[in-house]
Motif scaffolding. Structure first.
Motif, short mmCIF file in Angstrom:
data_model
loop_
_atom_site.label_atom_id
_atom_site.label_comp_id
_atom_site.label_asym_id
_atom_site.label_seq_id
_atom_site.Cartn_x
_atom_site.Cartn_y
_atom_site.Cartn_z
N LEU A 146 0.80 -1.55 0.22
CA LEU A 146 -0.19 0.00 0.11
C LEU A 146 0.84 1.52 -0.15
CD1 LEU A 146 -2.64 -0.84 2.38
CD2 LEU A 146 -2.80 -1.44 0.51
N ALA A 147 2.06 0.96 0.69
CA ALA A 147 2.46 2.36 0.78
C ALA A 147 3.27 2.43 -0.83
CB ALA A 147 3.87 2.19 1.74
N GLY A 148 3.60 1.54 -1.44
CA GLY A 148 4.22 1.92 -3.23
C GLY A 148 2.99 2.43 -4.03
N LYS A 149 1.75 2.23 -3.73
CA LYS A 149 0.91 2.44 -3.98
C LYS A 149 0.69 4.10 -3.91
CE LYS A 149 -3.04 -1.18 -4.91
NZ LYS A 149 -3.36 -0.80 -6.08
N LEU A 150 1.03 4.16 -2.21
CA LEU A 150 0.39 5.84 -2.48
C LEU A 150 2.21 6.41 -2.73
CD1 LEU A 150 -0.61 5.46 1.59
CD2 LEU A 150 -1.79 6.69 -0.75
N LEU A 151 2.77 6.01 -2.84
CA LEU A 151 4.45 6.70 -3.12
C LEU A 151 4.49 7.44 -4.11
CD1 LEU A 151 6.68 4.85 -0.71
CD2 LEU A 151 5.81 7.74 -0.65
N THR A 152 4.23 6.06 -4.96
CA THR A 152 3.77 6.18 -6.20
C THR A 152 3.04 6.57 -7.53
OG1 THR A 152 2.99 4.18 -6.86
CG2 THR A 152 5.44 4.16 -6.64
N ALA A 153 1.53 6.40 -6.83
CA ALA A 153 0.67 7.63 -7.42
C ALA A 153 -0.65 8.59 -5.89
CB ALA A 153 -0.40 6.24 -7.99
N GLY A 154 -0.20 8.47 -5.25
CA GLY A 154 -1.00 8.97 -4.01
C GLY A 154 -0.90 10.43 -3.52
N VAL A 155 -1.40 11.44 -3.67
CA VAL A 155 -0.73 13.43 -3.10
C VAL A 155 -0.78 12.72 -1.72
CG1 VAL A 155 -1.69 15.35 -2.72
CG2 VAL A 155 -2.94 13.35 -4.30
N TYR A 156 1.12 13.62 -1.47
CA TYR A 156 1.62 14.01 0.09
C TYR A 156 1.05 12.94 0.78
CZ TYR A 156 3.91 16.11 3.23
OH TYR A 156 4.73 16.42 4.28
N PRO A 157 1.63 11.37 0.29
CA PRO A 157 0.97 10.66 1.89
C PRO A 157 1.56 10.36 3.13
CG PRO A 157 2.12 9.65 0.17
CD PRO A 157 2.23 11.19 -0.67
N ALA A 158 1.06 10.59 4.16
CA ALA A 158 1.68 10.10 5.54
C ALA A 158 2.46 8.55 5.34
CB ALA A 158 1.32 10.40 5.96
N ILE A 159 3.22 8.40 5.77
CA ILE A 159 3.56 7.07 6.45
C ILE A 159 3.73 6.96 8.05
CG2 ILE A 159 5.37 5.23 6.01
CD1 ILE A 159 3.69 6.00 2.86
N ALA A 160 2.85 6.29 8.64
CA ALA A 160 3.06 6.31 10.09
C ALA A 160 2.73 4.88 10.70
CB ALA A 160 1.42 7.21 10.22
N THR A 161 4.34 5.12 11.20
CA THR A 161 4.66 3.65 11.49
C THR A 161 5.38 4.05 12.56
OG1 THR A 161 5.21 1.74 10.93
CG2 THR A 161 6.04 3.27 9.96
N HIS A 162 6.03 3.61 13.67
CA HIS A 162 7.41 3.10 13.93
C HIS A 162 8.04 2.31 13.86
CE1 HIS A 162 4.17 4.68 16.59
NE2 HIS A 162 4.44 5.80 16.79
N ASP A 163 7.42 1.08 12.76
CA ASP A 163 8.28 0.34 12.64
C ASP A 163 9.66 -0.20 11.43
OD1 ASP A 163 9.17 -2.97 10.98
OD2 ASP A 163 6.85 -3.40 11.56
N GLU A 164 10.75 0.09 12.17
CA GLU A 164 12.03 -0.15 11.66
C GLU A 164 12.31 -0.33 10.30
OE1 GLU A 164 14.86 0.09 15.00
OE2 GLU A 164 16.15 1.15 14.12
N ARG A 165 11.82 -1.79 10.14
CA ARG A 165 12.03 -3.08 9.60
C ARG A 165 10.93 -1.13 7.64
NH1 ARG A 165 10.47 -8.13 9.42
NH2 ARG A 165 10.66 -7.61 6.72
N ILE A 166 10.32 -1.65 8.40
CA ILE A 166 9.29 -0.85 7.44
C ILE A 166 10.16 0.74 6.59
CG2 ILE A 166 7.13 -0.20 6.93
CD1 ILE A 166 5.19 -2.14 8.11
N LEU A 167 9.76 1.24 8.03
CA LEU A 167 10.81 2.12 7.68
C LEU A 167 11.91 2.39 6.94
CD1 LEU A 167 10.68 4.07 11.12
CD2 LEU A 167 9.36 5.15 9.08
N GLU A 168 12.87 1.80 6.56
CA GLU A 168 14.18 1.68 6.30
C GLU A 168 13.43 1.32 4.95
OE1 GLU A 168 16.36 -1.05 8.02
OE2 GLU A 168 17.09 0.03 9.74
#
Ligand code: FDA
Length: 303
Positions: free
Chosen positions: A207-229
């Motif tokens: 879903l993050a991929g969809k938002l980053l490539t086709a969304g409008v100024y998305p917010a990636i809300a997580t504290h998960d270090e692996r996902i952040l990387e």
């Protein structure tokens, strides 16, 4: 398992009374909550701003008992937006539709939020409609979509644990509605939600991929270090600029990661809750991390 049990038992009145009157619970909750008053919340915003972090304010409270209570919440949000603007902080709020009367009337709820969005427009701010449990998902997305046609400065939240979320993101992207992506914090049946962390994390990245490539100024809300990387790598590999999206985290959680992201030049916004109705928010934070429950239990038995 422990997470689901805690979310289930948090609905029991006896546990609620016990936690709400426990000094140690309040002490632990103050790690996640800026205070009771708007002044406390503004002070927290100014403090994080000094570190280069923006904020969104959440006036705690959900599932109000009448439309009068909903109107009072609406008025409080109008005050919050003006208060942020007067303090020189970017006006940005997060609200829940059950706090605005969704359980009583869709129309009244929508008009309450519309007034907040209109005020936000006047002060150059933004309104994020939080996502609650799945019984509200469809109604919430419908309301955000209609509101967005009247006031473009409002956005939605999508939960990666729900099976439906990929379709919802396509729908929101097509309508140019800003989305915050989170994992999801409520107790949901397996028919509607992924159960394992691995499945939720895999869906989160898709879903993050969809938002980053086709969304409008998305917010990636997580504290998960692996996902952040992984998100950082995805953005770099796809030439997505650091100012084309923002990371978001909850007040009081993973200060180390907050500092790292800011140091690396990413945008970071903190979700800062305040107010007296802290119980449900606090219980969701406890459920996310067994260590929090162990800490609370150990101290409760000591007192
Ligand atoms: P995960 O739960 O896997 O945790 C990763 C790591 O983060 C943990 O190992 C731990 O180090 C740390 N961590 C996470 N939670 C912690 C806690 N409570 N205490 C201490 N450490 C903790 N949900 C929802 O259903 N609707 C919504 O509208 C929102 N809105 C929202 C806004 C923002 C800005 C954020 C960051 C989160 C939400 N959420 C939410 C909550 C979200 O769904 C989720 O429950 C939490 O973010 C925890 O999940 P993580 O992504 O951090 O991963």
């Amino acid at each position: 398992m422990l997470r689901n049990a805690l979310l289930y038992f948090s609905r029991q009145r006896a546990l609620r009374n016990w936690v709400e009157t426990s000094p140690i619970a309040w002490r632990l909750s103050s790690r996640f909550i800026a205070g009771h008053r708007l002044e406390d919340a503004i002070t927290a915003c100014l403090k994080v701003r000094a570190e280069g972090i923006t904020a969104t304010l959440d006036y705690l409270g959900e599932s109000v008992r009448s439309l009068d209570e909903a109107s009072a919440c609406r008025d409080m949000y109008v005050t919050i937006l003006h208060g942020m603007r007067s303090a020189g902080v970017e006006p940005n709020v997060s609200l829940k539709l059950t706090q605005f009367g969704l359980d009583f009337s869709i129309d009244a709820c929508e008009e309450n939020v519309a007034l907040v969005a209109k005020t936000a427009m006047e002060v150059g701010g933004f309104v994020r409609i939080d996502m609650e449990s799945s019984e509200y998902t469809e109604r919430t997305l419908d309301i955000v979509t209609r509101l967005h046609q009247r006031h473009a400065n409002c956005g939605a939240v999508i939960q990666a644990y729900l099976h439906r979320s990929a379709n919802d993101i396509d729908r929101l992207n097509a309508a140019c509605i800003r989305v915050r992506l989170c994992k999801g914090a409520y107790l949901e049946p397996p028919a509607l939600a992924f159960e394992s962390k691995a499945e939720v994390d895999r869906n989160y990245m898709e879903l993050a991929g969809k938002l980053l490539t086709a969304g409008v100024y998305p917010a990636i809300a997580t504290h998960d270090e692996r996902i952040l990387e992984r998100v950082e790598r995805f953005a770099a590999n796809n030439n997505i600029r650091k100012d084309a999206f923002e990371f978001e985290m909850l007040y009081g959680i993973r200060r180390d990661l907050q500092k790292r992201l800011i140091g690396e030049g990413y945008r970071l916004r903190l979700y800062i809750p305040f107010g007296e109705a802290w119980y449900p928010y606090f219980m969701r934070r406890l459920a996310e991390r067994p260590a929090n429950v162990v800490f609370l239990a150990r101290n409760l038995f000591r007192h």
